[in-house]
Design an enzyme around this catalytic site. Structure first.
Site, PDB file in Angstrom:
ATOM      1  CE1 TYR A 103      -3.577   2.650   0.568  1.00  0.00           C
ATOM      2  CE2 TYR A 103      -2.328   3.295   2.519  1.00  0.00           C
ATOM      3  CZ  TYR A 103      -3.335   3.540   1.605  1.00  0.00           C
ATOM      4  OH  TYR A 103      -4.096   4.670   1.713  1.00  0.00           O
ATOM      5  CG  ASN A 132      -5.507   5.922  10.909  1.00  0.00           C
ATOM      6  OD1 ASN A 132      -5.765   5.020  10.124  1.00  0.00           O
ATOM      7  ND2 ASN A 132      -4.482   5.867  11.744  1.00  0.00           N
TER       8      ASN A 132
END
Length: 368
Positions: A103, A132
């Protein structure tokens, strides 16, 4: 102005499209997972700017990381270059771009594609390495642990914590949108690296405890401090995860011959809110406080407030009704009562500066 949003049906994309829709004169073009790649050319040609959000977080095949995160960004940059125009690009990358995993590698390749376009033709670009991101419409078990915890706790499901001390870096989706809009207004040639602020830090254990406290406030009636910062953002996220069947909840109701009394909301340090009713002729109160204070607002009916100084015996009274929004305060050292002097039921909103404590009530019975 036309802005192309890739990944417009994703978590951030949904929020951004709604926010863009609130701005007069801004037209939104969308490109999503199910759109044919050929349609990207037409949409880029029509766009004045691009917010590139499309990406893969948890594919079934790790090869999709490169296919979506890297190759799609390369294609987007090639299309921009082919137009012969400089079309500002905002790229939502990730803090994992520094990590050696599929990723992170795919995100770094996407960054490099945007950087290369900027160096070749001076195309304006802003790159964000987002931590996040959380907020309404965030997918549980996909976008964020915040969404997962909020969803599961809101639906009365258990949560799992492997290490409660794990530190999280979080940004709230509304702050991301504010930053993106700010960036669009100040784009310049070449690449600019920017950050979303504020960024919050919290451990998994603290996060779980905070979200569980949101759930418990319906039974304790004690609200968390949800007016600012991280707690405000987490509370909004938790509430957005509630199923419609939980949009409403009941409160305890105390009934006697005078009427009913209902506590609605309590706060850790700013008192509590309640309301009560009184039948015609009924009297409530008949006590005094040493330190406790209250504010009464009659919202229906007619009331007489009686006051008597407990030392000097000075008498005072106030008449008010639901026809006039008028607050009556109780004063330490003065006995007070409230009587329904009308012909209909009286309804009164009450705020007290402290939560009622059965062991230390600061409420002494005394006739006015």
């Amino acid at each position: 102005m036309r802005v192309l949003v890739t990944g417009s049906r994703g978590f951030i994309g949904k929020n951004l499209v709604v926010r863009f829709g609130e701005i007069p004169g801004l037209e939104i073009l969308r490109f999503d997972r199910d759109d044919a790649l050929s349609s990207l050319v037409d949409k880029v040609c029509r766009a004045d700017a691009v917010v590139h959000l499309a990406g893969e977080n948890r594919p079934k095949d790790v090869a999709d990381f490169l296919h979506v995160n890297a190759e799609l960004t390369k294609t987007l940059c090639a299309v921009v270059q082919a137009t012969g125009r400089k079309i500002p690009i905002i790229l939502a990358s990730s803090i994992q771009a520094d990590l050696d995993n599929p990723y992170g590698q795919s995100k770094r390749v996407a960054e490099q594609a945007v950087e290369q376009l900027a160096s070749q033709i001076g195309n304006p670009a802003v790159i964000y390495r987002l931590p996040n991101v959380f907020g309404k419409w965030c997918k549980p078990n996909y976008n964020s642990v915040v969404a997962t915890f909020c969803h599961r706790i809101a639906h009365d499901l258990p949560i799992e914590i492997n290490n409660s001390a794990t530190q999280l870096r979080l940004v709230y989706v509304d702050d991301v949108l504010v930053e993106f809009l700010r960036a669009l207004e100040s784009m310049r040639e070449g690449v600019t690296w920017r950050e979303v602020t504020p960024e919050y830090r919290i451990t998994l254990g603290e996060l779980a405890a905070q979200i569980m406290a949101f759930k418990n406030c319906r039974s304790t009636l004690v609200s968390e401090r949800v007016g600012a910062g991280l707690v405000r953002a987490l509370y909004a996220t938790y509430i957005s995860c509630l199923p419609p069947s939980k949009f409403a909840y009941d409160l305890p109701r105390y009934v006697d011959e005078r009427g009913i009394f209902v506590e609605m909301l309590k706060t850790p340090d700013c008192g509590q809110f309640s309301y009560f009713t009184a039948h015609p002729g009924a009297t409530r109160g008949e006590h005094y406080h040493h330190s406790k204070t209250e504010k009464f607002l009659v919202i229906k009916g007619a009331a007489r407030f009686g006051f008597r100084h407990i030392v000097d015996n000075e008498i005072y009274e106030v008449f008010t009704s639901g026809d006039v929004p008028r607050v009556v305060e109780t004063v330490p050292g003065w006995a007070h009562d409230i009587t329904n002097v009308g012909e209909d039921e009286m309804i009164v909103l009450l705020w007290a500066n402290e939560i009622f404590d059965h062991d230390r009530t600061d409420t002494i019975r005394c006739k006015v």
